[in-house]
Design a protein around this motif. Structure first.
Motif: not given
Lengths: 489, 81
Positions: A45-62, A87-88, A225-229
């Motif tokens: 599942e895609l998580s912490r999806v963030s697209i930086a100014a550079s255009g690269h996407m940083y994310s995590s799979l979980k 969440g995808l 994940e941040d909101l998981m609490a």
């Protein structure tokens, strides 16, 4: 591989273990990783999806138990058939790599495809169904918020934008008493701190602090994940069982956590929660003032209506002052005639007094009168006394004179005549005469006799003188002479 | 209007405003006898005063809870950041 085998081959392992530099090991790891996982397919599942100014996407799979960082370079991003979203559930193809500088490893995504519903989301969905089945999200459980909370409890991080935003908005709308219960809002143990905050604020009176009449549970935006609490069952239950109206404000408007279903009200943002918690004071003030004005207006209208209908009714009733006027006039008239009567009685009495008083002589006058009488009587007495002392001769002479004055002889002197019959009787009535009768006439100068010619139409005729006789009685002769005289003519 | 009028000083803002609005509506419809209207007007004025008082009372006060090692809960002013 060879190097490792060489290392373990010597009999004395301790001493024979070759010494690696960190860089060597890191580089070795990198090589191993890239060689072994140069091409992988991984589902997560895609998580912490963030697209930086550079255009690269940083994310995590979980998945439920593990997370691997992932990165997608700009060039690859543009070729992706789907847009990476939080969440995808996706299947990524790529390779593993690591930076020797940090020795973190990550999946370098070369392609991405959808893999259906995310497992985590599915888990949350399952939890949500379970809690809903327990009735924790029932609309009937929702409590109404107080219009003006006296005390507002906030459970959130004491630092950061969230609490600042809440306080700022509260202050703008309605300055309030805020009690902040600091809590970690992500990471290990955050759920327990949030539960402690919700429960602690409900029981805060035991510590001599005012019990809030609304609670805000807030957190800023973040990954799932941040909101998981705020998805944890203990937190959701604490919110559902909270006896104080509770507003949840977790993440951004698009983020939905399970606490949102249990809260009495869900705010899209922390600022939104502040807006829900308090009204705008100035609006309330004008509302109150408007009510006050309407109150006065309504009563005024009421009074005007009533007084108008009173005027209408009293018109039909007639003017009581007019009735009174009539009576007053009557009274005036009666009073006036009464006064008049009294006055006339008085003046009548006064007149009587005057007339009686008039008859009542002044004793002075009476004395005067009597005095005068005494004087007069005195005078007369004096005169009498004088006369008493006169000489008899004088008196006699005087009486003679008087006698003379009153004698009929003197009357004869003035031309009168005494007629006597033959018997010498004085004739005073013409009827006693008859024609041819002899009468004696006595003049002043002497007596003569004469005869009556006619008795009706008396005519003086010479008659023989009869004996002259003096008058016997003065009064009688004068009286008879008068009457005979009249009858002769 | 109310069968047992509550002392206005004990009323919350909502209760006072609610009753004030009820009184205003009742007066505007003009059903009640005049004497009653006047007494409800007087009550309305008192309610309005109470509402304004409650609004004026509002003061900003920000406190932060601290829990010391032996579990005692205290509130201290929160430093404005």
């Amino acid at each position: 591989m060879n190097a490792y085998q060489d290392m373990t081959s010597p009999p004395n392992a301790q001493s024979n273990v070759p010494e690696f530099s960190v860089s060597d090991l890191a580089m070795s790891l990198k090589r191993t990783l890239e060689d072994t996982y140069g091409h992988v397919r991984v589902r997560g599942e895609l998580s912490r999806v963030s697209i930086a100014a550079s255009g690269h996407m940083y994310s995590s799979l979980k998945d439920d138990n593990a997370v691997i960082d992932a990165v997608c370079w700009k060039g690859v991003m543009s070729r992706l058939s789907i847009r990476p979203e939080e969440g995808l559930e996706v299947i990524c193809t790529g390779r593993l790599s690591t930076f020797p500088k940090r020795s973190n490893y990550q999946l370098i995504i070369e392609s991405m495809e959808l893999a259906g519903e995310g497992a985590l989301l599915k888990m949350l969905e399952d939890r949500k169904k379970k809690l809903a089945a327990e009735g924790l999200f029932d609309p009937a459980r929702k409590k109404a918020l107080p219009k003006i909370p006296q005390v507002i409890g906030v459970v959130t991080s004491p630092t950061g934008a969230v609490i600042r935003d809440i306080l700022h908005r509260l202050s703008d709308r309605f300055p309030s008493h805020v009690i902040l219960w600091p809590a970690m809002v992500q990471g290990q143990g955050a759920d327990k701190q949030i539960v402690a905050g919700i429960e602690g604020l409900q029981n805060i009176e035991a510590h001599g602090l005012p019990r809030p009449d609304v609670i805000i549970v807030a957190r800023g935006g973040g990954s799932l994940e941040d909101l998981m609490a705020f998805n944890e069952e203990n937190v959701v239950r604490a919110a559902a069982n909270c006896t104080i109206p509770l507003i949840s404000a977790v993440g951004h408007e698009t983020d939905t956590t399970l606490i949102d279903y249990a809260a009495d009200l869900r705010a899209p943002t922390p600022t939104g929660a502040a807006e829900m918690a308090v009204p705008v004071r100035s609006e309330l003030l004008s509302m109150v003032q408007d009510s006050g004005a309407r109150l006065l207006g309504a009563l005024t209208r009421r009074l005007e209506d009533k007084s108008a209908s009173l005027r209408l009714q009293s018109k039909g009733l007639g003017d009581p002052t007019k009735l009174l006027d009539i009576k007053t006039q009557q009274l005036d008239r009666i009073a006036e005639s009464l006064t008049y009567k009294v006055q006339s009685i008085i003046s009548e009495r006064q007149n009587k007094i005057v007339s009686v008083g008039g008859r009542l002589k002044n004793p002075k006058d009476l004395i005067q009168q009597k005095k005068m009488m005494v004087e007069r009587w005195g005078d007369q007495l004096t005169a009498h006394r004088m006369r008493m002392f006169e000489r008899p001769e004088t008196r006699l002479a005087h009486a003679g004179k008087m006698l003379e004055a009153y004698s009929f002889q003197n009357v004869l002197k003035r031309g009168y005549t005494v007629v006597r019959g033959e018997d010498g009787q004085v004739l005073t009535q013409p009827e006693s005469l008859s024609a041819g009768q002899n009468v004696a006439l006595e003049f002043y100068g002497g007596k003569t006799r004469s005869a009556v010619i006619s008795s009706g139409d008396a005519k003086i005729a010479p008659a023989p003188r009869k004996k002259e006789k003096p008058a016997k009685k003065k009064s009688a002769s004068s009286q008879s002479k008068d009457t005979s005289q009249q009858s002769l003519f | 209007m109310t069968s047992a009028p509550k002392p206005i000083e004990d009323m919350t803002f909502e209760a006072a405003l609610g009753e004030l609005e009820t009184i205003v509506r009742a007066l505007e419809t003009g059903q009640a006898p005049l004497e009653e209207s006047i007494s409800s007007y007087e009550r309305g004025v008192a309610l309005r005063k109470q509402c304004e008082e409650k609004l004026r009372e509002a003061r900003e006060k920000i406190e932060k809870i601290t829990i010391d090692p032996n579990g005692a809960i205290k509130a201290e002013p929160l430093d404005a950041e």
